[in-house]
Each structure stands twice: as structure tokens, then as C-alpha cells.
Scaffold this motif. Structure first.
Motif, PDB file in Angstrom:
ATOM      1  N   ASP A  77     -11.559 -85.764  27.716  1.00  0.00           N
ATOM      2  CA  ASP A  77     -10.674 -84.845  27.600  1.00  0.00           C
ATOM      3  C   ASP A  77     -10.182 -84.109  28.827  1.00  0.00           C
ATOM      4  O   ASP A  77      -9.231 -83.678  28.946  1.00  0.00           O
ATOM      5  CB  ASP A  77     -10.781 -84.075  26.393  1.00  0.00           C
ATOM      6  CG  ASP A  77     -12.293 -83.081  26.478  1.00  0.00           C
ATOM      7  OD1 ASP A  77     -12.927 -83.607  27.380  1.00  0.00           O
ATOM      8  OD2 ASP A  77     -12.298 -82.152  25.708  1.00  0.00           O
ATOM      9  N   GLN A  78     -11.149 -83.922  29.661  1.00  0.00           N
ATOM     10  CA  GLN A  78     -10.969 -83.107  31.050  1.00  0.00           C
ATOM     11  C   GLN A  78     -10.028 -83.861  31.508  1.00  0.00           C
ATOM     12  O   GLN A  78      -8.944 -83.373  32.344  1.00  0.00           O
ATOM     13  CB  GLN A  78     -12.251 -83.204  31.878  1.00  0.00           C
ATOM     14  CG  GLN A  78     -13.113 -82.192  31.349  1.00  0.00           C
ATOM     15  CD  GLN A  78     -14.245 -81.709  32.168  1.00  0.00           C
ATOM     16  OE1 GLN A  78     -14.705 -82.528  32.626  1.00  0.00           O
ATOM     17  NE2 GLN A  78     -14.485 -80.453  32.505  1.00  0.00           N
ATOM     18  N   LEU A  79      -9.869 -85.337  31.694  1.00  0.00           N
ATOM     19  CA  LEU A  79      -8.797 -86.028  32.400  1.00  0.00           C
ATOM     20  C   LEU A  79      -7.344 -85.828  31.800  1.00  0.00           C
ATOM     21  O   LEU A  79      -6.476 -85.696  32.637  1.00  0.00           O
ATOM     22  CB  LEU A  79      -9.026 -87.397  32.302  1.00  0.00           C
ATOM     23  CG  LEU A  79      -8.208 -88.231  33.079  1.00  0.00           C
ATOM     24  CD1 LEU A  79      -8.160 -88.320  34.444  1.00  0.00           C
ATOM     25  CD2 LEU A  79      -8.418 -89.982  32.677  1.00  0.00           C
ATOM     26  N   LEU A  80      -7.423 -85.999  30.499  1.00  0.00           N
ATOM     27  CA  LEU A  80      -6.191 -85.678  29.672  1.00  0.00           C
ATOM     28  C   LEU A  80      -5.578 -84.375  30.048  1.00  0.00           C
ATOM     29  O   LEU A  80      -4.516 -83.916  30.318  1.00  0.00           O
ATOM     30  CB  LEU A  80      -6.266 -86.104  28.478  1.00  0.00           C
ATOM     31  CG  LEU A  80      -6.904 -87.501  28.092  1.00  0.00           C
ATOM     32  CD1 LEU A  80      -7.008 -87.779  26.526  1.00  0.00           C
ATOM     33  CD2 LEU A  80      -5.918 -88.524  28.718  1.00  0.00           C
ATOM     34  N   LEU A  81      -6.493 -83.418  29.855  1.00  0.00           N
ATOM     35  CA  LEU A  81      -5.974 -81.758  29.711  1.00  0.00           C
ATOM     36  C   LEU A  81      -5.741 -81.428  31.214  1.00  0.00           C
ATOM     37  O   LEU A  81      -4.911 -80.441  31.510  1.00  0.00           O
ATOM     38  CB  LEU A  81      -6.967 -80.980  28.970  1.00  0.00           C
ATOM     39  CG  LEU A  81      -6.876 -81.360  27.533  1.00  0.00           C
ATOM     40  CD1 LEU A  81      -8.296 -80.235  26.839  1.00  0.00           C
ATOM     41  CD2 LEU A  81      -5.718 -80.899  27.018  1.00  0.00           C
ATOM     42  N   THR A  82      -6.155 -82.240  32.240  1.00  0.00           N
ATOM     43  CA  THR A  82      -5.928 -81.727  33.338  1.00  0.00           C
ATOM     44  C   THR A  82      -4.819 -82.337  34.128  1.00  0.00           C
ATOM     45  O   THR A  82      -4.589 -82.283  35.437  1.00  0.00           O
ATOM     46  CB  THR A  82      -6.944 -81.650  34.310  1.00  0.00           C
ATOM     47  OG1 THR A  82      -7.838 -82.809  34.626  1.00  0.00           O
ATOM     48  CG2 THR A  82      -8.014 -80.653  33.957  1.00  0.00           C
ATOM     49  N   ALA A  83      -4.546 -83.486  33.339  1.00  0.00           N
ATOM     50  CA  ALA A  83      -3.347 -84.395  33.984  1.00  0.00           C
ATOM     51  C   ALA A  83      -1.967 -83.523  33.494  1.00  0.00           C
ATOM     52  O   ALA A  83      -1.805 -82.750  32.673  1.00  0.00           O
ATOM     53  CB  ALA A  83      -3.390 -85.497  33.525  1.00  0.00           C
ATOM     54  N   PRO A  84      -0.958 -83.987  34.459  1.00  0.00           N
ATOM     55  CA  PRO A  84       0.310 -83.306  34.068  1.00  0.00           C
ATOM     56  C   PRO A  84       0.872 -83.909  32.783  1.00  0.00           C
ATOM     57  O   PRO A  84       2.165 -84.328  32.762  1.00  0.00           O
ATOM     58  CB  PRO A  84       1.167 -83.516  35.377  1.00  0.00           C
ATOM     59  CG  PRO A  84       0.581 -84.749  35.689  1.00  0.00           C
ATOM     60  CD  PRO A  84      -0.839 -84.784  35.743  1.00  0.00           C
ATOM     61  N   VAL A  85       0.334 -83.448  31.703  1.00  0.00           N
ATOM     62  CA  VAL A  85       0.938 -84.052  30.409  1.00  0.00           C
ATOM     63  C   VAL A  85       0.703 -82.890  29.542  1.00  0.00           C
ATOM     64  O   VAL A  85      -0.130 -82.028  29.614  1.00  0.00           O
ATOM     65  CB  VAL A  85       0.072 -85.205  29.687  1.00  0.00           C
ATOM     66  CG1 VAL A  85       0.713 -86.012  28.800  1.00  0.00           C
ATOM     67  CG2 VAL A  85      -0.396 -86.182  30.811  1.00  0.00           C
ATOM     68  N   SER A  86       1.561 -82.804  28.616  1.00  0.00           N
ATOM     69  CA  SER A  86       1.676 -81.602  27.476  1.00  0.00           C
ATOM     70  C   SER A  86       0.646 -81.879  26.428  1.00  0.00           C
ATOM     71  O   SER A  86       0.337 -83.248  26.297  1.00  0.00           O
ATOM     72  CB  SER A  86       3.063 -81.317  27.226  1.00  0.00           C
ATOM     73  OG  SER A  86       3.175 -82.168  26.154  1.00  0.00           O
ATOM     74  N   VAL A  87       0.006 -80.936  25.779  1.00  0.00           N
ATOM     75  CA  VAL A  87      -0.864 -81.315  24.658  1.00  0.00           C
ATOM     76  C   VAL A  87      -0.023 -82.105  23.610  1.00  0.00           C
ATOM     77  O   VAL A  87      -0.590 -82.996  23.076  1.00  0.00           O
ATOM     78  CB  VAL A  87      -1.559 -79.971  24.167  1.00  0.00           C
ATOM     79  CG1 VAL A  87      -2.368 -80.193  23.298  1.00  0.00           C
ATOM     80  CG2 VAL A  87      -2.339 -79.322  25.292  1.00  0.00           C
ATOM     81  N   PHE A  88       1.195 -81.522  23.390  1.00  0.00           N
ATOM     82  CA  PHE A  88       1.933 -82.325  22.470  1.00  0.00           C
ATOM     83  C   PHE A  88       2.062 -83.803  22.695  1.00  0.00           C
ATOM     84  O   PHE A  88       1.763 -84.644  21.971  1.00  0.00           O
ATOM     85  CB  PHE A  88       3.429 -81.623  22.556  1.00  0.00           C
ATOM     86  CG  PHE A  88       4.378 -82.408  21.570  1.00  0.00           C
ATOM     87  CD1 PHE A  88       4.255 -82.085  20.396  1.00  0.00           C
ATOM     88  CD2 PHE A  88       5.240 -83.316  22.113  1.00  0.00           C
ATOM     89  CE1 PHE A  88       5.162 -83.122  19.477  1.00  0.00           C
ATOM     90  CE2 PHE A  88       6.142 -83.767  21.423  1.00  0.00           C
ATOM     91  CZ  PHE A  88       6.210 -84.041  19.804  1.00  0.00           C
TER      92      PHE A  88
END
Lengths: 234, 360
Positions: A77-88
Motif C-alpha cells: 500500500d506504500q507504493l499505491l499511496l505514495t504514487a501520484p494517484v488519488s485514494v479514490f
């Protein structure tokens, strides 16, 4: 969002889960179709779908359990949440991947109305309404599973909790009958996903029911986003 | 490039990061040092937007990480402590996924090849990540951070769990990357930090206790210089010659072999007596077999800063004049003796290594 959707959808087929789900779902849909529609030579598909909802209660938690729980455990989840993508975007990608697999399994069952078309005269509008209703019902149940998966760290816990919630929803008619209070009854009946679904079995594609299911999904997607955001803030 | 102002993060009642302020300039390689639980990872997680903070502000290239997260995150490549890898994917699929996830707009194949070349993972391109060794996983994690050529790299203990050869490789990759990028690197391996970083921030209990270049850190806290010399000749005669030199504070003698002895010379202030000593000994025909100049290593500085309780007073004291440094000197001689005990056991290998690192 599309990247996450693609990865998750692929992941269903690189692990056994996708095959297990498809196998069991298609086995039971085939079984119900032959046991109900073929044996009694009837073109009404509503009993077929009613029976299939029970299978959904067991199978959909399988699809949703790992969506977020596994990410947290493996720290991906660190990868996803630190990537330029919104949580939505993350939540939607995952929700849609489960919905797509569910939809894919439904598309395979188009074989049955096709069989009926060849040998009988099914009312196509009713069949279409049933499919739409069933798909929306499934999506609502998936949104619950997504939320539960985002709230736990273990896949097994996620599967069991969402299974219990889905079962409870299936039994909500029975639960509302336990209360004598008219208002409580009304609330339960309004909330009852299965009650809403009944409207589709009559072959009616009513806007209010469609809106109900869409807002149901929206609420749980919102709750999922909040639960992820809350963890970031705590 | 990165501006952190009065950053505070609380987990419940525990303060993980306490009023931290620092700035990282473009093109700088910043080392983040601290014992376990000091708040290094928490700070990095905040800069990369993985978790939020209680108060303060973080801006990346002028973008606030909370107000404008997507723009800020685009500029950062992050390698967390545990590389965020999907074990059931192949390296190639994984990097493609990250490429899509970061919505990178440059030529896919060329860029992926280039990044895999940089971290040397081309030969494992088609293997499942779960079958890779720790070293390769770490490199895939680094490749993931490099995708999209972000201007800022944040690496949380990038060499942990690697073998010495791999450590060297990764270090040279990082140094290479540091030429055109801003890098924040955390570590608790001190020679690593002094080898790679231009500036070091030492953090303890969520607070910054020191911030300077590795050389300045060891110099400012050193005060005295210690020479380890191995000289052939009669013990007493040599000692006499040495004592006749200016600025010699104390001499300790230990037997090496036959007529060769080890001398540990402490000088007053920071004077360099090597030349004087050489001529004096040469005049008396006492050959120097070995000579090493021992500064207070970054390791000693680190221990001093992070183990002594009122750490803030310590620094201000050491930065003052020599008078205030009195109490520090005692400390140094203590740690010096510890180091000496190690020396006599294993020869001067330890010191040599530290010096090498310093020289780099």
C-alpha cells in the motif's frame, strides 16, 4: 486507476482465487439452470437468480478479501499511496476489478437465455432487467467486501466478516420481522438490498431501485476511502 | 527542493517526530541518521505522503504534500524500508504496473530497459519476484523508485540485508544518481552515510540533534587528535623522544612484537605533530613502521549525540570555545579507550576502515 484495475483483474488469474470463484459460480449457475428452468421447462429466470444470490454470499467475499488486506500485510500500500494517484482512484480500481470479474462470470451465463431463446420464448425485457438487477446487487455486496477488506489486515478476517455481513443482509427480511416497531421495520426494509432486488424479479427496471444500488455502492466506497484516509491521519 | 517546517507527528500520545525543521537543496544528497525508532522512517513516510502529520508543513518543489499531493508525489521516487513488491508478479510486469501507476509519459520500453540496466536486473526480468533473493528484491524496489526519472529520491535503508558486494554496487548507483538528483537516504550504517552523503542529519527521539557535513561533524566534536604509531626501537628511548615534542599530551605504550611497540599519542588541541615526530624519530634512527591518524569517527559522534541524555546541551557546548569543551574531552578519552581496547584485539583494522570512509 486503470493501472490498478488491470493489475487486480490479472491477479485474479495468477492466483487460484479467480478460477475457484468462476468454477463454483458457474457450476451452481449451471446446476440451478438445469434443475429449475430445464426440469420444469420454464422461461422465468427469477427463481434461478434468487438461488444464485445465496452463492454470491459465499463467493463474493473470496473476490474482495485480498483487495486491501493483502496490500497492507505486504506493505505494498506504500507504493499505491505514495504514487501520484488519488485514494479514490485506488479504491475504484479495486472495486471495479472485482465487479468486472463478477460481470465476466455473468456474461458467461448468457448461454442460458440463449438456450431458452432457441427452444422457447423467454420475455427478453424481463431477462435483461433480472441481469441488470443481479449485477447491481452483486456490486453492492462487493462494495461491502471492499470496505471490510480495507478495515482489516488479514484476508481470512476480511472474508469471514464480509461473509457474515452478506448473510445478515440476505436475512434482513427475517431480521425486520423480529421487530414489532413499525419505524425500525421500515428502516430495515428500506435498507434491505434483497427487497430492492425483488423489484427486478418482476421485470421492472425502476430508476429508484437502480439509484438505490448505485448510492449503496457509493456509500461503501466513500467509507472505504475514509477508512484508508483515517489510518493515514492517526 | 524539499522544505520541512516545524513538523510534528504524534501517534496517540507518543511523539514520533518533534518539531523538525530542515531543508534539502536541489542536487544534494542528505543522510538521515538515527537509532531505531528515532523517527527516520516516519519523517520519510510523511514527505512521501504515505502518512500525514499532526502539525507543521512539508513542501516538495513548492507543492504542499497535503494540499497538492498528486503534483508533489510525481516528483518523488520512494523506496521504503520493505520494498513494496507484488510477489506474484514478474519483474517486468511489476515495473510495467508501476510505470502505468505513475502515469509516465515517456517511451515505455526504452525507459524500462534503461532503469533495469542502471540497477542491473536485466537478467531476472522474467522471473517472479517471490523467487528473487533479498538483494535482487531491493534492486527491483530501487528500480521502481527510479521509474519516471523523479527529481527527488527518498531511500529508506537501501542497503539493508545486502551482501558487501551488492552494498558497494548499490552505493555507487546512488552516488551516480546523486549527480543530477536530490536524494534523502536513511541508514544506520555510518561509513555508508559518510561515504555517500554531503550532509548528515542526526535524529534522535524525533528531534534533530545535529546537522552538518560528515567531516565537520567529526571535527567539531573531536577536540583532540589521536595518532597511532608503531615504532621500532627501545621503548623508553622512543618515549623520551616523543615526549620531547611540542604539543604532546599523553603517550600510551603497548607491546607489538620484539623491539617494535605501539604508541598511542594524544595531542593538545588539534595540532598536527606528524612532521615534527617524523624528523625527531629519524634523527634518532627510530623507524616508523606504521602511522595512522585517528579522528573521532562519525560513529563516535553518533553515539555521543544519541546516547548522552541532554543531547542539545552537548552540541551547543561543543560548538562553543575550548573552555566549554572540557567536559567533552573527558568523554572523548573514554570512547577513545574503548576504541583502543578493540584495536589491541583486532589490530587497527577498524580505524583504517573508518578513515577510508572519511577520505572518500
Amino acid at each position: 486507476m486503470t493501472a490498478i484495475f488491470k493489475r487486480e483483474f490479472k491477479a485474479y488469474f495468477t492466483s487460484p482465487i479467480g478460477y475457484i470463484y468462476l468454477g463454483i459460480f458457474l457450476f451452481f449457475s449451471g446446476f440451478f439452470f438445469s434443475a429449475i428452468n430445464l426440469m420444469y421447462t420454464m422461461t422465468d429466470m427469477s427463481p434461478f437468480f434468487s438461488n444464485l444470490t445465496i452463492i454470491l454470499v459465499f463467493m463474493l467475499p473470496l473476490l474482495t478479501m485480498r483487495l486491501f488486506a493483502e496490500e497492507r500485510r505486504n506493505k505494498t500500500d506504500q507504493l499505491l499511496l505514495t504514487a501520484p494517484v488519488s485514494v479514490f482512484g485506488i479504491v475504484m480500481g479495486k472495486f471495479l476489478s472485482a465487479a468486472a470479474l463478477f460481470g465476466f462470470s455473468l456474461i458467461i451465463t448468457f448461454v442460458y437465455p440463449a438456450v431458452m431463446l432457441i427452444y422457447g420464448n423467454p420475455l427478453l425485457s424481463t431477462v435483461l432487467a433480472l441481469y441488470c438487477g443481479f449485477f447491481l446487487l452483486g456490486c453492492s455486496l462487493i462494495s461491502i467486501g471492499v470496505f471490510v477488506s480495507a478495515s482489516t489486515e488479514s484476508q481470512i478476517t476480511a472474508a469471514i466478516i464480509s461473509f457474515v455481513i452478506l448473510l445478515f443482509i440476505q436475512l434482513s427480511d427475517w431480521v425486520s420481522s423480529l421487530f414489532n416497531n413499525a419505524t425500525v421495520k421500515k428502516i430495515f426494509d428500506w435498507l434491505s438490498v434483497t427487497n430492492r432486488y425483488q423489484e427486478f424479479t418482476d421485470g421492472v427496471l425502476s430508476l429508484s431501485s437502480v439509484m438505490f444500488f448505485i448510492s449503496f455502492c457509493a456509500v461503501f466506497i466513500f467509507l472505504t476511502i475514509s477508512s484508508i484516509e483515517k489510518r493515514r491521519w492517526s | 527542493m524539499i522544505q520541512i517546517t516545524n513538523l510534528t507527528k504524534k501517534f496517540g500520545n507518543k511523539v514520533a517526530v518533534d518539531d523538525v525543521t530542515f531543508k534539502v537543496e536541489k542536487g544534494e544528497i542528505l543522510g538521515f541518521l538515527g537509532p531505531n525508532g528515532a523517527g527516520k522512517t516516519t519523517t520519510m513516510n510523511i514527505i512521501t505522503g504515505y502518512i500525514s502529520y499532526t502539525s507543521g508543513s512539508v513542501t516538495v518543489d513548492g507543492m504542499d504534500i497535503l494540499k497538492n499531493p498528486e503534483e508533489a508525489k510525481k516528483r518523488i521516487g520512494y523506496l521504503p524500508e520493505n520494498p513494496p513488491l507484488y510477489l506474484d508478479m514478474t519483474v517486468w510486469d511489476y515495473l510495467n504496473f508501476v510505470f502505468d501507476l505513475k502515469a509516465i509519459k515517456i517511451d515505455r520500453n526504452e525507459h524500462l530497459q534503461e532503469v533495469m540496466q542502471t540497477v542491473k536486473i536485466l537478467d531476472v526480468k522474467n522471473r517472479l519476484i517471490k523467487n528473487l533473493s533479498k538483494g535482487y528484491r531491493q534492486r527491483v524496489g530501487l528500480a521502481q523508485a527510479l521509474l519516471g526519472n523523479p527529481e527527488i529520491l527518498i531511500l529508506d535503508e537501501p542497503t539493508v540485508g545486502l551482501d558487501p558486494k551488492q552494498i558497494n554496487e548499490i552505493r555507487s548507483v546512488i552516488k551516480e544518481l546523486g549527480r543530477e538528483r536530490t536524494i534523502i537516504l536513511s541508514s544506520h550504517i555510518l561509513p555508508e552515510v559518510s561515504a555517500i552523503c554531503e550532509r548528515v542529519i542526526i535524529i534522535n527521539n524525533g528531534r534533530i540533534v545535529a546537522s552538518d557535513s560528515p567531516e565537520n561533524l567529526s571535527n567539531s566534536l573531536a577536540g583532540t587528535t589521536i595518532l597511532n604509531v608503531r615504532i621500532e626501537g627501545d621503548k623508553d628511548a622512543v618515549t623520551n623522544v616523543l615526549q620531547s615534542l611540542d604539543n604532546v599530551d599523553s603517550i600510551e605504550v603497548s607491546t607489538y612484537t620484539g623491539s617494535i611497540y605501539n604508541y598511542r599519542i594524544k595531542t593538545k588541541d588539534e595540532t598536527d605533530i606528524r612532521r615534527d615526530m617524523f624528523y625527531a624519530l629519524a634523527e634518532n634512527r627510530m623507524p616508523i613502521m606504521q602511522l595512522s591518524h585517528q579522528n573521532l569517527s562519525l560513529e563516535d559522534v553518533f553515539l555521543k549525540l544519541t546516547t548522552v541524555e541532554p543531547s542539545e546541551e552537548k552540541i551547543s557546548a561543543s560548538k562553543d570555545s575550548n573552555d566549554a569543551g572540557e567536559s567533552n574531552n573527558e568523554d572523548i578519552s573514554d570512547s577513545g579507550q574503548d576504541a583502543k581496547a578493540q584495536d589491541s584485539d583486532e589490530g587497527s583494522g577498524d580505524n583504517m576502515e573508518i578513515q577510508e570512509a572519511d577520505n572518500q
